[in-house]
Design a protein around this motif. Sequence first.
Motif, short mmCIF file in Angstrom:
data_model
loop_
_atom_site.label_atom_id
_atom_site.label_comp_id
_atom_site.label_asym_id
_atom_site.label_seq_id
_atom_site.Cartn_x
_atom_site.Cartn_y
_atom_site.Cartn_z
N VAL A 150 126.06 43.94 0.28
CA VAL A 150 125.00 42.96 0.42
C VAL A 150 123.71 43.72 0.72
O VAL A 150 123.60 44.39 1.75
N ASP A 151 122.76 43.63 -0.19
CA ASP A 151 121.47 44.30 -0.02
C ASP A 151 120.52 43.34 0.69
O ASP A 151 120.05 42.37 0.11
N LEU A 152 120.27 43.61 1.96
CA LEU A 152 119.40 42.75 2.76
C LEU A 152 117.95 43.19 2.62
O LEU A 152 117.67 44.34 2.30
N PRO A 153 117.01 42.28 2.89
CA PRO A 153 115.61 42.68 2.85
C PRO A 153 115.31 43.68 3.96
O PRO A 153 115.98 43.67 5.00
N GLY A 154 114.35 44.53 3.75
CA GLY A 154 113.98 45.51 4.76
C GLY A 154 113.21 44.89 5.91
O GLY A 154 112.53 43.87 5.75
N TYR A 155 113.34 45.49 7.06
CA TYR A 155 112.58 45.04 8.22
C TYR A 155 111.09 45.26 7.96
O TYR A 155 110.70 46.22 7.31
N ALA B 48 114.56 39.64 10.44
CA ALA B 48 115.32 40.25 11.54
C ALA B 48 116.55 39.41 11.88
O ALA B 48 117.65 39.94 12.09
N GLU B 49 116.40 38.08 11.92
CA GLU B 49 117.53 37.19 12.21
C GLU B 49 118.59 37.28 11.13
O GLU B 49 119.80 37.31 11.42
N LEU B 50 118.16 37.32 9.85
CA LEU B 50 119.10 37.43 8.74
C LEU B 50 119.89 38.73 8.82
O LEU B 50 121.12 38.74 8.71
N CYS B 51 119.20 39.83 9.04
CA CYS B 51 119.87 41.13 9.14
C CYS B 51 120.80 41.16 10.34
O CYS B 51 121.92 41.68 10.24
N ASP B 52 120.36 40.61 11.45
CA ASP B 52 121.20 40.60 12.66
C ASP B 52 122.49 39.82 12.44
O ASP B 52 123.54 40.18 12.97
N ARG B 53 122.42 38.74 11.65
CA ARG B 53 123.62 37.96 11.36
C ARG B 53 124.68 38.82 10.67
O ARG B 53 125.87 38.70 10.96
N TYR B 54 124.25 39.67 9.77
CA TYR B 54 125.20 40.51 9.04
C TYR B 54 125.67 41.70 9.88
O TYR B 54 126.86 41.99 9.92
N ILE B 55 124.75 42.40 10.53
CA ILE B 55 125.15 43.62 11.23
C ILE B 55 125.88 43.34 12.54
O ILE B 55 126.55 44.22 13.06
N LEU C 197 124.98 50.19 6.87
CA LEU C 197 124.34 51.30 6.16
C LEU C 197 122.84 51.10 6.32
O LEU C 197 122.24 50.26 5.65
N ALA C 198 122.24 51.80 7.26
CA ALA C 198 120.81 51.67 7.54
C ALA C 198 120.06 52.71 6.72
O ALA C 198 120.28 53.91 6.86
N VAL C 199 119.18 52.25 5.85
CA VAL C 199 118.41 53.13 4.97
C VAL C 199 116.96 53.14 5.44
O VAL C 199 116.38 52.09 5.69
N SER C 200 116.40 54.33 5.55
CA SER C 200 115.00 54.48 5.95
C SER C 200 114.28 55.35 4.93
O SER C 200 114.88 56.28 4.37
#
Length: 76
Positions: free
Chosen positions: A12-17, A34-41, A49-52
Amino acid sequence: IHSPRLPDLTLVDLPGYIAVHNRRQPGELRDRIAELCDRYISSPDNVILAVSAADVDLANSEALKASRRVDPLGAR
């Protein structure tokens, strides 16, 4: 890879912060992402998989901060 002994894996490719939003973006967009990403992680069943970007100081990476918050030992 197919095997009866391996679980299915879905990416699942989430939007970036967002650190800073511009005038054309809604003010609440940063919080909603942030809420969407937090739901998954937050789910212990999910691999994080945190990409920077290479030009970002990792100490200030929102993705890494969120990952450390929900998985402080880095097990996932």
